[in-house]
Design a protein around this motif. Structure first.
Motif, mmCIF file in Angstrom:
data_model
loop_
_atom_site.group_PDB
_atom_site.id
_atom_site.type_symbol
_atom_site.label_atom_id
_atom_site.label_comp_id
_atom_site.label_asym_id
_atom_site.label_seq_id
_atom_site.Cartn_x
_atom_site.Cartn_y
_atom_site.Cartn_z
ATOM 1 N N ASN A 111 78.773 52.105 37.013
ATOM 2 C CA ASN A 111 78.062 53.378 37.095
ATOM 3 C C ASN A 111 78.089 53.926 38.512
ATOM 4 O O ASN A 111 78.296 53.186 39.482
ATOM 5 N N SER A 112 77.887 55.222 38.633
ATOM 6 C CA SER A 112 77.915 55.857 39.955
ATOM 7 C C SER A 112 76.738 55.389 40.796
ATOM 8 O O SER A 112 75.711 54.943 40.278
ATOM 9 N N ARG A 113 76.881 55.526 42.090
ATOM 10 C CA ARG A 113 75.800 55.139 43.008
ATOM 11 C C ARG A 113 74.547 55.968 42.745
ATOM 12 O O ARG A 113 73.421 55.465 42.841
ATOM 13 N N GLU A 114 74.734 57.248 42.412
ATOM 14 C CA GLU A 114 73.589 58.119 42.155
ATOM 15 C C GLU A 114 72.838 57.670 40.908
ATOM 16 O O GLU A 114 71.597 57.624 40.892
ATOM 17 N N THR A 115 73.583 57.321 39.858
ATOM 18 C CA THR A 115 72.954 56.855 38.621
ATOM 19 C C THR A 115 72.200 55.557 38.850
ATOM 20 O O THR A 115 71.053 55.397 38.404
ATOM 21 N N VAL A 116 72.829 54.624 39.558
ATOM 22 C CA VAL A 116 72.177 53.337 39.823
ATOM 23 C C VAL A 116 70.907 53.539 40.642
ATOM 24 O O VAL A 116 69.879 52.902 40.379
ATOM 25 N N ALA A 117 70.949 54.444 41.621
ATOM 26 C CA ALA A 117 69.758 54.704 42.447
ATOM 27 C C ALA A 117 68.615 55.248 41.585
ATOM 28 O O ALA A 117 67.450 54.867 41.766
#
Length: 441
Positions: A111-117
């Protein structure tokens, strides 16, 4: 509930929780409840739990936006240890969530870094609901991205990687299975156990953390941390692996058609959640009471006798559903689920249900859509409660069809605006137990 009332509800739930003083030690209670599948030195762990306060942790990777029932086992174990006076660390894996631990069959989608955050924030809020953040042994949330992000690849290999032996790593069950599969395993997922070992080491250094818990399928990852601490710090640390919860027939608990029972009410309504527990088999319900509630040994043994003597009353299932739904969603939502369950089958007033409870209940039913003026007979066909208009008319003539628990007396009856509860929902019933929801177009 408002934010204030939800906080008060959560505070009351935590304040009411107790370990059972009929056990001589916490370890004895954990074993009786079936929470210990595998561990490091059991005697040393029992002594540790009875000794001076120490820090311990469990990790939760943000590979989805919500926790599920498997995570709830860990959270309740953490809470039981906190009640003994020790300090929980809830780790939400901002870095390990970018990779994900190896799955049995294939590589995870990254998953993207933004989604994980975003998921880190969501899971952190959920973890916070089950632990106390007050007092001398207040819980703390930590994020492993804080210590992995500044670490260069060279430093990671020199300082951490050198302590791991490839021969040992490939013997871990999940890695061995993947190596023998057609998919194989990438270095990314292969390295996960090193990252989890690093987490334990860092928490040991920062907080004197001495214990990690997790599912027994994570045992290889759990022991990677205990071994790393032994090699780097020359110190002893411990791990507990809880059993994977399965039903009496051996199927994995908490899964239905591959879908988890989520703790987020937007992903699994309180009504659906309540029904899940209410429908537990007699052969499983006592084990569920042990793991997922704070009922005492005496109370649970009494329910075991009731299951044996009067299983048709389903007293244990009703108490289980009430306790766990209250724990996860709060007392008001639990009562709403009970009221909805009663009202759907004609034992309560559907119109008295709040919109959230009604929509949650109807979402679990067969569905039909219709505008005001649509014949009830047609809605019965559309909802597949009958096979034809002729069968629908016969059912109505026989007095076996209801709209919102009111008998339909005419074959020409149509959906009226007054039937639409909360502006857009009605409940069709044929006979005593066959239900469908009608959603206004």
């Amino acid at each position: 509930m408002t934010g204030v009332s939800e906080l008060n509800d959560r505070t009351e739930i935590l304040a009411a929780q107790r370990n059972d003083d009929s056990f001589s030690t916490l370890w004895e209670e954990l074993e009786w409840r079936g929470l210990i599948h595998v561990s490091t030195d059991a005697e040393a762990l029992s002594n540790l739990l009875e000794g001076e306060p120490f820090a311990y942790y469990c990790g939760f990777d943000p590979t989805a936006s919500s926790l599920h029932l498997g995570h709830l086992v860990q959270l309740l174990l953490m809470r039981r240890i906190q009640l003994r006076g020790h300090r929980p660390l809830g780790l939400v894996g901002g870095s390990t969530g970018l990779i994900g631990d190896p799955r049995p069959t294939a590589e995870r989608v990254l998953n993207s870094r933004e989604t994980v955050a975003e998921w880190v924030d969501s899971l952190g809020r959920q973890v916070s609901r089950y632990l106390s953040f007050e007092g001398e042994n207040a819980a703390r949330l930590v994020n492993n991205l804080d210590w992995t992000a500044p670490l260069s690849a060279i430093d990671f290999l020199r300082e951490i990687g050198k302590h791991f032996r490839v021969g040992t790593m490939i013997k871990k069950d999940i890695v061995a299975k993947r190596l023998n599969s057609d998919e194989g395993i990438s270095y990314t997922e292969f390295s996960y156990q090193i990252l989890q070992g690093l987490d334990f080491l860092e928490l040991y250094r920062q907080y004197d953390c001495k214990l990690q818990s997790g599912g027994s399928d994570q045992w290889g990852n759990l022991t990677s941390g205990t071994e790393l601490i032994r090699k780097v710090e020359g110190a002893s640390a411990h791990a507990i692996g809880t059993p994977l919860i399965t039903n009496a027939d051996g199927t994995k608990f908490g899964k239905s058609e591959g879908n988890a029972i989520w703790l987020n009410p937007e992903m699994c309504s309180p009504y659906t959640f309540y029904q899940f527990w209410l429908n537990q088999a007699d052969a499983d319900v006592i084990d569920r009471l042990k793991v997922f509630t704070f009922l005492s040994r005496a109370e649970i043994e009494d329910y075991a006798r009731q299951v044996e003597a009067e299983p048709f009353k389903r007293a244990a299932q009703k108490r289980l559903a009430l306790e766990v739904t209250t724990l996860v969603h709060g007392a008001a939502a639990a009562q709403g689920a009970i009221d909805a369950s009663e009202a759907l089958f004609g034992r309560g007033d559907l119109a008295a249900l709040d919109e959230s409870s009604l929509r949650g209940a109807v979402s679990e039913l067969a569905q039909a859509t219709g505008a005001v003026g649509t014949p009830v007979a047609q809605l019965l066909v559309d909802a597949e409660l009958v096979k034809s208009l002729g069968e629908a008319r016969r059912a109505i003539a026989q007095g076996g069809v209801y709209v919102n628990n009111v008998a339909v007396e005419s074959e020409d009856r149509v959906l009226e605006s007054g039937d639409l509860l909360h502006g857009g929902i009605a409940v069709l019933r044929r006979g005593k137990k066959t239900l469908a929801g009608v959603v206004a177009e």
